[in-house]
Write an enzyme that holds these catalytic residues in place. Structure first.
Site, PDB file in Angstrom:
ATOM      1  N   LYS A 174     -23.271 -10.347 -16.923  1.00 15.45           N
ATOM      2  CA  LYS A 174     -22.582 -10.149 -15.643  1.00 15.45           C
ATOM      3  C   LYS A 174     -23.380  -9.224 -14.713  1.00 15.45           C
ATOM      4  CE  LYS A 174     -19.433  -9.880 -12.478  1.00 15.45           C
ATOM      5  NZ  LYS A 174     -19.358 -10.910 -11.451  1.00 15.45           N
ATOM      6  N   LYS A 243     -21.390  -0.610  -6.862  1.00 14.81           N
ATOM      7  CA  LYS A 243     -21.192  -0.174  -8.251  1.00 14.81           C
ATOM      8  C   LYS A 243     -22.022  -1.037  -9.201  1.00 14.81           C
ATOM      9  CE  LYS A 243     -17.979  -2.135 -10.273  1.00 14.81           C
ATOM     10  NZ  LYS A 243     -17.547  -3.192 -11.159  1.00 14.81           N
TER      11      LYS A 243
HETATM   12  P1  NAD Z   1      -9.446  -3.871  -7.087  1.00 15.64           P
HETATM   13  O1  NAD Z   1      -9.928  -2.555  -6.652  1.00 15.64           O
HETATM   14  O2  NAD Z   1      -8.944  -4.865  -6.082  1.00 15.64           O
HETATM   15  O3  NAD Z   1      -8.257  -3.684  -8.168  1.00 15.64           O
HETATM   16  C1  NAD Z   1      -8.266  -2.724  -9.178  1.00 15.64           C
HETATM   17  C2  NAD Z   1      -6.822  -2.418  -9.569  1.00 15.64           C
HETATM   18  O4  NAD Z   1      -6.845  -1.531 -10.701  1.00 15.64           O
HETATM   19  C3  NAD Z   1      -6.031  -1.710  -8.485  1.00 15.64           C
HETATM   20  O5  NAD Z   1      -4.825  -2.409  -8.252  1.00 15.64           O
HETATM   21  C4  NAD Z   1      -5.780  -0.307  -9.062  1.00 15.64           C
HETATM   22  O6  NAD Z   1      -4.548   0.251  -8.669  1.00 15.64           O
HETATM   23  C5  NAD Z   1      -5.793  -0.597 -10.547  1.00 15.64           C
HETATM   24  N1  NAD Z   1      -6.077   0.553 -11.411  1.00 15.64           N
HETATM   25  C6  NAD Z   1      -7.095   1.452 -11.324  1.00 15.64           C
HETATM   26  N2  NAD Z   1      -7.032   2.328 -12.354  1.00 15.64           N
HETATM   27  C7  NAD Z   1      -5.962   1.968 -13.107  1.00 15.64           C
HETATM   28  C8  NAD Z   1      -5.386   2.480 -14.305  1.00 15.64           C
HETATM   29  N3  NAD Z   1      -5.905   3.533 -14.950  1.00 15.64           N
HETATM   30  N4  NAD Z   1      -4.292   1.860 -14.799  1.00 15.64           N
HETATM   31  C9  NAD Z   1      -3.759   0.794 -14.166  1.00 15.64           C
HETATM   32  N5  NAD Z   1      -4.256   0.253 -13.031  1.00 15.64           N
HETATM   33  C10 NAD Z   1      -5.349   0.846 -12.510  1.00 15.64           C
HETATM   34  O7  NAD Z   1     -10.641  -4.508  -7.938  1.00 15.64           O
HETATM   35  P2  NAD Z   1     -10.964  -6.070  -8.192  1.00 15.64           P
HETATM   36  O8  NAD Z   1     -11.673  -6.632  -7.010  1.00 15.64           O
HETATM   37  O9  NAD Z   1      -9.726  -6.744  -8.712  1.00 15.64           O
HETATM   38  O10 NAD Z   1     -12.079  -5.932  -9.344  1.00 15.64           O
HETATM   39  C11 NAD Z   1     -11.753  -5.656 -10.700  1.00 15.64           C
HETATM   40  C12 NAD Z   1     -13.039  -5.815 -11.515  1.00 15.64           C
HETATM   41  O11 NAD Z   1     -13.489  -7.179 -11.411  1.00 15.64           O
HETATM   42  C13 NAD Z   1     -14.198  -4.938 -11.032  1.00 15.64           C
HETATM   43  O12 NAD Z   1     -14.906  -4.442 -12.117  1.00 15.64           O
HETATM   44  C14 NAD Z   1     -15.042  -5.901 -10.197  1.00 15.64           C
HETATM   45  O13 NAD Z   1     -16.395  -5.510 -10.146  1.00 15.64           O
HETATM   46  C15 NAD Z   1     -14.837  -7.207 -10.953  1.00 15.64           C
HETATM   47  N6  NAD Z   1     -15.016  -8.450 -10.166  1.00 15.64           N
HETATM   48  C16 NAD Z   1     -14.528  -8.543  -8.911  1.00 15.64           C
HETATM   49  C17 NAD Z   1     -14.687  -9.739  -8.179  1.00 15.64           C
HETATM   50  C18 NAD Z   1     -14.136  -9.880  -6.777  1.00 15.64           C
HETATM   51  O14 NAD Z   1     -14.478 -10.890  -6.103  1.00 15.64           O
HETATM   52  N7  NAD Z   1     -13.298  -8.969  -6.306  1.00 15.64           N
HETATM   53  C19 NAD Z   1     -15.352 -10.829  -8.749  1.00 15.64           C
HETATM   54  C20 NAD Z   1     -15.819 -10.697 -10.065  1.00 15.64           C
HETATM   55  C21 NAD Z   1     -15.646  -9.513 -10.768  1.00 15.64           C
END
Ligand code: NAD
Length: 302
Positions: A174, A243
């Site tokens: 990834k 990140k």
């Molecule tokens: P985001 O910031 O939209 O969501 C993260 C969520 O986690 C938030 O709702 C936050 O409140 C919650 N959170 C944080 N700490 C927490 C805890 N201790 N307990 C419970 N909830 C908690 O992030 P995202 O875009 O959904 O991305 C999540 C992961 O997926 C990341 O690592 C990102 O790099 C990866 N990712 C994202 C995408 C994309 O297009 N957004 C695509 C592939 C991979």
């Protein structure tokens, strides 16, 4: 195996639609997020709301985390109210966040100490793909455990790749994937800035590049569908691609691999962060180019 009860922690841009698909597929899903509105949306869709990660564990056989960074995963799984306190022996933790492979390995060890099984399964593609259940899933860990969970992964993804038997193999693929994706966007945005400066409309550049070997996903989607229309609503935030470039830099340092170009790409996202664009969709990187050339890079601008 009887139908497993599923836990889901992290209901953000990606986690919410992924959890939603599991609910729609008929699984009993218990959810938790630090944001109450995020939990309420899933509860309204049929999930059970938990108030701690531990409570998620107490109500699930397979628990998924989808959180921004390894520090968030650590906060969710460890401690008195953490997931690992709630899960019964033999239960499975799947971490689908994009984090450093070394952290995935650390969680796998911790899981094992608690009598649990764990593997990493980060995802590729976008929030739209998460909603459509067609993510690309990169799993790393014991193939038997991955296979056991395949029906669950198949609900969220189109293809599940088993990247290696060591936990962290999915994370490594990834990170490599996102170094490529992040680099492409920086190169495309910079070149389009040059085109605009030469008096060419972004519309025609999108059309021509899309019809040649220069065609790429970031141009067709991140830019043409969003940023060039001045839509910066985060699907994949600049803070997240920044990140991921940092995860790549850390891996490169650990493994002593020179990566000068990826280092430059990271600096470009650093510039976007410094300019206050951390929360924008990653196509908002165009703003860095606009600031540099003093012109708009957007549809209808020329
Ligand atoms: P985001 O910031 O939209 O969501 C993260 C969520 O986690 C938030 O709702 C936050 O409140 C919650 N959170 C944080 N700490 C927490 C805890 N201790 N307990 C419970 N909830 C908690 O992030 P995202 O875009 O959904 O991305 C999540 C992961 O997926 C990341 O690592 C990102 O790099 C990866 N990712 C994202 C995408 C994309 O297009 N957004 C695509 C592939 C991979």
């Amino acid at each position: 195996m009887t139908t497993p009860r599923i836990g889901f922690i992290g209901l953000g841009a990606m986690g919410a639609p992924m959890a939603m698909n599991l609910v729609k597929a008929g699984y009993a899903v218990t959810v938790f997020d630090l944001s109450p509105p995020a939990v309420n949306r899933l509860r309204d869709a049929g999930a059970t709301a938990a108030t701690t990660a531990r409570e998620v564990g107490e109500n699930s056989d397979v628990a998924i985390t989808m959180l921004p960074r390894s520090a968030h995963v650590e906060a969710a799984v460890t401690g008195e109210y953490g997931l690992y306190r709630g899960l019964a022996k033999g239960a499975v933790h799947i971490d689908m966040s994009t984090i450093e492979p070394s952290a995935s390995k650390r969680f796998a060890e911790l899981a094992q100490e608690n009598g649990l099984r764990m593997f990493d399964a980060p995802v590729g593609k976008s929030t739209a793909a998460a909603a459509a259940g067609v993510l690309t899933i990169m799993a790393g860990g014991d193939p038997a455990v991955v296979d056991e969970c395949r029906p669950i992964l198949d609900v969220m993804g189109e293809i599940v790749y088993h990247c290696g038997s060591e936990v962290g193999a999915g994370a490594a693929v990834k990170v490599v994937n996102n170094l490529v994706s992040g680099g492409i966007l920086v190169v495309v945005a910079e070149a389009m800035g040059l085109g605009v400066k030469a008096g060419v409309r972004p519309e025609i550049m999108v059309e021509v590049l899309g019809a040649t070997g220069a065609a790429n996903w970031q141009l067709a989607n991140t830019l043409a569908q969003k940023a060039l229309k001045r839509d910066y609503e985060p699907g994949f935030a600049i803070s997240l691609i920044h990140k991921d470039c940092g995860l790549g830099a850390q891996m490169a340092e650990d493994l002593k691999v020179p990566m000068p170009v990826s280092g430059l790409v990271k600096q470009q996202y650093e510039a976007a962060m410094a300019a206050g664009h951390a929360g924008l969709d990653w196509g908002g990187y165009l703003k860095v180019i606009e600031a540099a050339i003093g012109e708009d890079v957007a549809f209808g601008a020329a």
